[in-house]
Design a protein around this motif. Structure first.
Motif, PDB file in Angstrom:
ATOM      1  N   ASN A 350       7.301 -26.024  -2.281  1.00  0.00           N
ATOM      2  CA  ASN A 350       6.576 -27.366  -2.650  1.00  0.00           C
ATOM      3  C   ASN A 350       6.734 -27.479  -4.116  1.00  0.00           C
ATOM      4  O   ASN A 350       7.192 -26.705  -4.926  1.00  0.00           O
ATOM      5  CB  ASN A 350       5.126 -27.597  -1.996  1.00  0.00           C
ATOM      6  N   ASP A 351       6.173 -28.519  -4.639  1.00  0.00           N
ATOM      7  CA  ASP A 351       6.489 -29.139  -5.976  1.00  0.00           C
ATOM      8  C   ASP A 351       5.726 -28.181  -6.837  1.00  0.00           C
ATOM      9  O   ASP A 351       6.089 -27.740  -8.002  1.00  0.00           O
ATOM     10  CB  ASP A 351       6.092 -30.609  -6.134  1.00  0.00           C
ATOM     11  N   THR A 352       4.583 -27.740  -6.531  1.00  0.00           N
ATOM     12  CA  THR A 352       3.429 -26.942  -7.120  1.00  0.00           C
ATOM     13  C   THR A 352       4.123 -25.618  -7.404  1.00  0.00           C
ATOM     14  O   THR A 352       4.229 -25.120  -8.665  1.00  0.00           O
ATOM     15  CB  THR A 352       2.102 -26.765  -6.483  1.00  0.00           C
ATOM     16  N   ASP A 353       4.754 -25.257  -6.478  1.00  0.00           N
ATOM     17  CA  ASP A 353       5.419 -23.715  -6.612  1.00  0.00           C
ATOM     18  C   ASP A 353       6.386 -23.730  -7.673  1.00  0.00           C
ATOM     19  O   ASP A 353       6.771 -23.039  -8.286  1.00  0.00           O
ATOM     20  CB  ASP A 353       5.763 -23.180  -5.035  1.00  0.00           C
ATOM     21  N   LEU A 354       7.388 -24.940  -7.398  1.00  0.00           N
ATOM     22  CA  LEU A 354       8.481 -25.140  -8.007  1.00  0.00           C
ATOM     23  C   LEU A 354       8.317 -25.175  -9.559  1.00  0.00           C
ATOM     24  O   LEU A 354       8.864 -24.636 -10.665  1.00  0.00           O
ATOM     25  CB  LEU A 354       9.203 -26.263  -7.971  1.00  0.00           C
ATOM     26  N   ARG A 355       6.950 -25.933  -9.767  1.00  0.00           N
ATOM     27  CA  ARG A 355       6.537 -25.935 -11.357  1.00  0.00           C
ATOM     28  C   ARG A 355       6.262 -24.555 -11.849  1.00  0.00           C
ATOM     29  O   ARG A 355       6.345 -24.391 -12.763  1.00  0.00           O
ATOM     30  CB  ARG A 355       5.413 -26.939 -11.224  1.00  0.00           C
ATOM     31  N   MET A 356       5.547 -23.665 -11.030  1.00  0.00           N
ATOM     32  CA  MET A 356       5.147 -22.359 -11.554  1.00  0.00           C
ATOM     33  C   MET A 356       6.532 -21.594 -11.570  1.00  0.00           C
ATOM     34  O   MET A 356       6.417 -20.864 -12.681  1.00  0.00           O
ATOM     35  CB  MET A 356       4.251 -21.758 -10.292  1.00  0.00           C
ATOM     36  N   VAL A 357       7.488 -21.660 -10.842  1.00  0.00           N
ATOM     37  CA  VAL A 357       8.766 -20.854 -10.998  1.00  0.00           C
ATOM     38  C   VAL A 357       9.254 -21.671 -12.383  1.00  0.00           C
ATOM     39  O   VAL A 357       9.800 -20.619 -13.099  1.00  0.00           O
ATOM     40  CB  VAL A 357       9.854 -21.183  -9.876  1.00  0.00           C
TER      41      VAL A 357
END
Length: 547
Positions: A350-357
Motif C-alpha cells: 500500500n502507499d504507506t509501505d511504499l513510502r517506508m521503502v
C-alpha cells in the motif's frame, strides 16, 4: 712536457698552491744565495790568492749573469705558480750550467759547488714529477763527470771522477727521497683540504637544518647573552632587532626559567608566550657539555605545531578506523538496499509501505555516499600534476557536468578570458574538487523558490596567480559557520556528511593549491582555488585542456 706540466698544475691547484709557493720562494732565494757566493768568489780581493781563477773576467761575467737570473726568478715567483714545472725546469738548467762553468773557472771550490747543486736537485724534486727529477739528477751527474775530461791538473782525474760519481749518487738519492717527500706532503695537504671542505659543508648543512627547524633554537652564554638563534626562535620571540642580544630584556619569562633551571634544576613545562601576537611555547634547556653552564641550548616548542601534529595523527587514525568500519558496513548495506528495491516491486504494497521503502532507499543512498567519502579520504592517491589551460578546462567541465546531471531550471555557466590561463594541477583531483563545489553550490546556493545560478570562473589574479572560482547567488554562509566549513565531519545540513569540503581542501593542498571561502558582496558565496602557475622554463610549452 706540456702534459706533465698540466698534471702538476692540477696537482698543485687549490690548497697545494700555497705549499708550491713556499717551495718556490725557498728555491729561488737559495739560488740567490748561490749567486751571491759566486759573486764573492769571482770578485775576491786581489791580495787573496784563493781560489785560483784562471780567467777572472769570465768568472765575473758568469757570476753576474747567474745573479741576474736569480733576481728575475725571485721577482717572478708569484707568476711562476701558473707554470711551476716549466719555471723549475728552467731554473735547474741554469743551476747545472752555472755549476758546470764554476767547476771550470773556480776549480779550487769544486766540492762546495757540487754540494750546493745537491740542494738545487733536491728542492726541484719536491715540485717536479719523478721522471723530470731523475732527468735533472742525471744531467747534473753527467755535468760533474764531464768536467774531469777538461781538467788539466795532472794526477787528479781518477780521484775527481770518483768524487763526482759519489755526488751523482747523492743527486739521484736526494731527488728520489725529496720526490717521495713532496708527494706525501701533497697527499696529506689534499686530504686535509678535503676534510676541511667536508667539515665546512657539514657545518653549512647543520646550520641550514637548525635555521629551518620548526622548533626554535637559541644558544645563550652564562651572561644571559644570545649568541645564535634560528628563524623559528626569532619569530617566536617577536622578531627582535639584530642588535638586541640580552635574553633578560627580550624574554624576561624565558630568562627567569633559565635561571631557575641553572640554579635549582627545575624545569617549568607550562606554555608561555614570549611576545605579543606570537604562539605559546614550551621551553626546554640543555647544556652543550656535561657540568658546563657556560653555554646553554634553549629549545622552544611551538604548542600550535604540537596541537596540529596531534590533530593530524588523530585524523589519520580516525580515517583508518572509519575506512575499516565502512568496509564492514558496505556489505550489509548493499543487502538492505537490494531487499528494499525488491520489496518496492511487490504488487501487494500500500502507499504507506511504499513510502517506508522509499525512506529506506533514500537513507541507504545517503549512507553509501558517506561510505564513499570515507573510503576516498583513506585511499587518496598522490597527485600527478600537469600544465592545464583553465580557460578551456572550465568550458569542458561545464559541458561534461551538464551531460551527466539534469540541471532543470538551474543555471551553470563557465566564465573565462580569451587568453590562456595556465596552471599546474592534477586533472583528476581538480575535476573532483570542482565537481564537489558545483554540487554544493547548486544544492545550497539558491534563494528560496528560485533556481540556482552558479558560475565557474577561470582567471589570473593581479599577481599572475591562476584562480578557479565557483560562485553562486544564494544567501551566503554566516561568518561563524564559514570558519568551520572545512573541518572534517562538520555540516549544517541534516543529510550532509561533513567531508565534502574537507576532501576538497585536502586535494587542493596536495596540488600546492589553496581553497578558501570568500563572501560575495550583495549576497552569495565564492569558493576560490588559488593554483600554482607553471615554471618559467615551461612557460612557452603548450598547455593541455583536460576535462
Amino acid at each position: 712536457m706540456s702534459t706533465i706540466a698540466s698534471n702538476l698544475t692540477t696537482r698543485n691547484s687549490g690548497g697545494n698552491q700555497s705549499t708550491a709557493r713556499h717551495e718556490l720562494f725557498f728555491f729561488n732565494y737559495f739560488r740567490l744565495g748561490q749567486a751571491a757566493v759566486y759573486i764573492a768568489l769571482a770578485f775576491r780581493p786581489g791580495h787573496l790568492a784563493w781560489p785560483t781563477l784562471p780567467d777572472p773576467l769570465l768568472a765575473r761575467v758568469m757570476a753576474l749573469a747567474y745573479l741576474l737570473v736569480a733576481l728575475v726568478m725571485v721577482a717572478r715567483t708569484r707568476q711562476a705558480l701558473n707554470h711551476p714545472v716549466l719555471v723549475v725546469s728552467a731554473g735547474l738548467v741554469f743551476d747545472v750550467l752555472a755549476a758546470a762553468v764554476a767547476l771550470i773557472l773556480m776549480h779550487d771550490v769544486r766540492m762546495g759547488v757540487a754540494m750546493m747543486l745537491v740542494v738545487n736537485i733536491a728542492t726541484g724534486s719536491l715540485l717536479l714529477p719523478l721522471r723530470l727529477s731523475m732527468f735533472f739528477a742525471a744531467v747534473a751527474s753527467l755535468a760533474m763527470l764531464g768536467h774531469t775530461f777538461f781538467d788539466e791538473q795532472p794526477g787528479s782525474g781518477d780521484r775527481e771522477m770518483l768524487e763526482y760519481a759519489l755526488f751523482g749518487v747523492a743527486y739521484f738519492a736526494s731527488a728520489s727521497l725529496c720526490y717521495v717527500l713532496g708527494r706525501n706532503i701533497r697527499a696529506s695537504e689534499a686530504l686535509a683540504e678535503q676534510r676541511g671542505i667536508d667539515l665546512a659543508n657539514l657545518s653549512q648543512v647543520n646550520e641550514l637544518i637548525i635555521r629551518r627547524m620548526k622548533t626554535g633554537v637559541l644558544l645563550v652564554d652564562e651572561g644571559n647573552r644570545i649568541h645564535q638563534l634560528n628563524e623559528s626562535a626569532w619569530m617566536l620571540m617577536g622578531n627582535p632587532s639584530a642588535d638586541q642580544r640580552d635574553l633578560g630584556t627580550l624574554a624576561p619569562e624565558l630568562s627567569r626559567r633559565l635561571y631557575h633551571w641553572r640554579t635549582a634544576g627545575k624545569l617549568d613545562e607550562t606554555a608561555t608566550a614570549l611576545a605579543d601576537g606570537v604562539p605559546e611555547v614550551v621551553p626546554r634547556f640543555s647544556r652543550l657539555a656535561p657540568n658546563d653552564d657556560s653555554h646553554v641550548l634553549i629549545f622552544l616548542d611551538d604548542t600550535s605545531l604540537l596541537s596540529r601534529r596531534a590533530e593530524e595523527l588523530t585524523l589519520s587514525s580516525l580515517g583508518r578506523l572509519s575506512a575499516s568500519i565502512a568496509h564492514e558496513i558496505r556489505n550489509p548495506l548493499a543487502a538492505i538496499h537490494y531487499s528494499a528495491q525488491l520489496l518496492a516491486e511487490s504488487t501487494d504494497m500500500n502507499d504507506t509501505d511504499l513510502r517506508m521503502v522509499e525512506i529506506i532507499n533514500n537513507h541507504c543512498s545517503r549512507l553509501n555516499e558517506i561510505i564513499e567519502n570515507i573510503l576516498q579520504l583513506s585511499r587518496r592517491e598522490r597527485s600527478r600534476p600537469e600544465t592545464l589551460d583553465l580557460s578551456q578546462w572550465v568550458h569542458h567541465f561545464v559541458a561534461e557536468y551538464r551531460q551527466g546531471n539534469d540541471l532543470g531550471a538551474d543555471i551553470l555557466r563557465a566564465v573565462a578570458p580569451g587568453e590562456p590561463v595556465a596552471a599546474v594541477a592534477d586533472p583528476q583531483h581538480l575535476q573532483q574538487v570542482a565537481w564537489n563545489l558545483v554540487q554544493n553550490a547548486l544544492r545550497y546556493g539558491r534563494m528560496p523558490n528560485e533556481p540556482a545560478r552558479v558560475m565557474i570562473v577561470a582567471r589570473n589574479s593581479d599577481t599572475g596567480t591562476p584562480i578557479l572560482e565557483v560562485i553562486d547567488r544564494g544567501p551566503g554562509i554566516p561568518p561563524k559557520v564559514a570558519a568551520q566549513i572545512f573541518e572534517p565531519f562538520f555540516t549544517t545540513h541534516e543529510y550532509g556528511t561533513g567531508l565534502g569540503l574537507y576532501l576538497a581542501r585536502q586535494m587542493s593542498e596536495a596540488n600546492q593549491a589553496a581553497l578558501e571561502y570568500v563572501r560575495v558582496a550583495g549576497g552569495g558565496s565564492c569558493f576560490r582555488i588559488s593554483l600554482t602557475p607553471p615554471a618559467r622554463t615551461a612557460a612557452s610549452a603548450p598547455v593541455a585542456a583536460r576535462a
